[in-house]
Design a protein around this motif. Structure first.
Motif: not given
Length: 167
Positions: A5, A113, A117, A122, A139, A151
């Motif tokens: 996290k 991932y 997101q 999250d 990312t 996002d």
């Protein structure tokens, strides 16, 4: 299972509760959608956070009226080929405006991932040997997106036409 996290492995204070188990008043618990729907008033009256685990075959629309009182929603990826949790997360963030934690559980993979997101996740339950730096590095693999998402990142088409991001 470690919890990723904010780019770090953090302590996981949530306790998953069986359907018929007693719930301690001061423990942060994860309950099924069925239990939430049948005991919401009692669960809201506790002195500790409550999370609701929603199955892939269930709709987040069933808890829309309760989202202000739910601290986290757990969504499951039973296999890397099953993307229904992406849709559930996006509905929670964009359509229903959910501000609490959305956690990815199950088959949570590093190469997905960034997509998770973008859809609003999250918190991520990752493999025991997960390297947070490696997850964050994944990312960076994509510098632009073709679609808008939760996002708020500007999509390529919006950049091309000088338009603001539309989320």
């Amino acid at each position: 299972m470690p919890l990723l996290k904010g780019g770090m492995i953090v302590a996981d204070d949530w306790v998953r509760i069986d359907e018929d188990a007693d719930i301690a008043n001061e423990t942060a618990v994860v309950v099924s959608l069925e239990r939430w729907l049948s005991e919401a008033d009692t669960l809201r009256g506790r002195n500790a956070p409550v999370a609701v685990a929603i199955g892939n075959h269930q709709s987040p629309s069933q808890i829309v009226e309760d989202l202000e009182t739910i601290d986290a929603v757990f969504l499951t990826f039973p296999a890397y080929t099953d993307g229904r949790a992406y849709s559930q997360a996006r509905l929670l963030r964009q359509r229903y405006g959910y501000k609490g934690e959305i956690r990815a559980t199950g088959n949570v993979l590093r190469d997905q991932y960034a997509f998770m997101q973008r859809c609003g996740f999250d918190a991520f339950e990752v493999a025991d040997d997960a390297d947070p730096a490696g997850w964050d590095k994944s990312t960076d693999a994509m510098s632009a997106s073709y679609q808008t998402a939760a996002d708020g990142a500007q999509a390529i088409w919006a950049k091309r036409h000088g338009m603001p991001s539309s989320v």
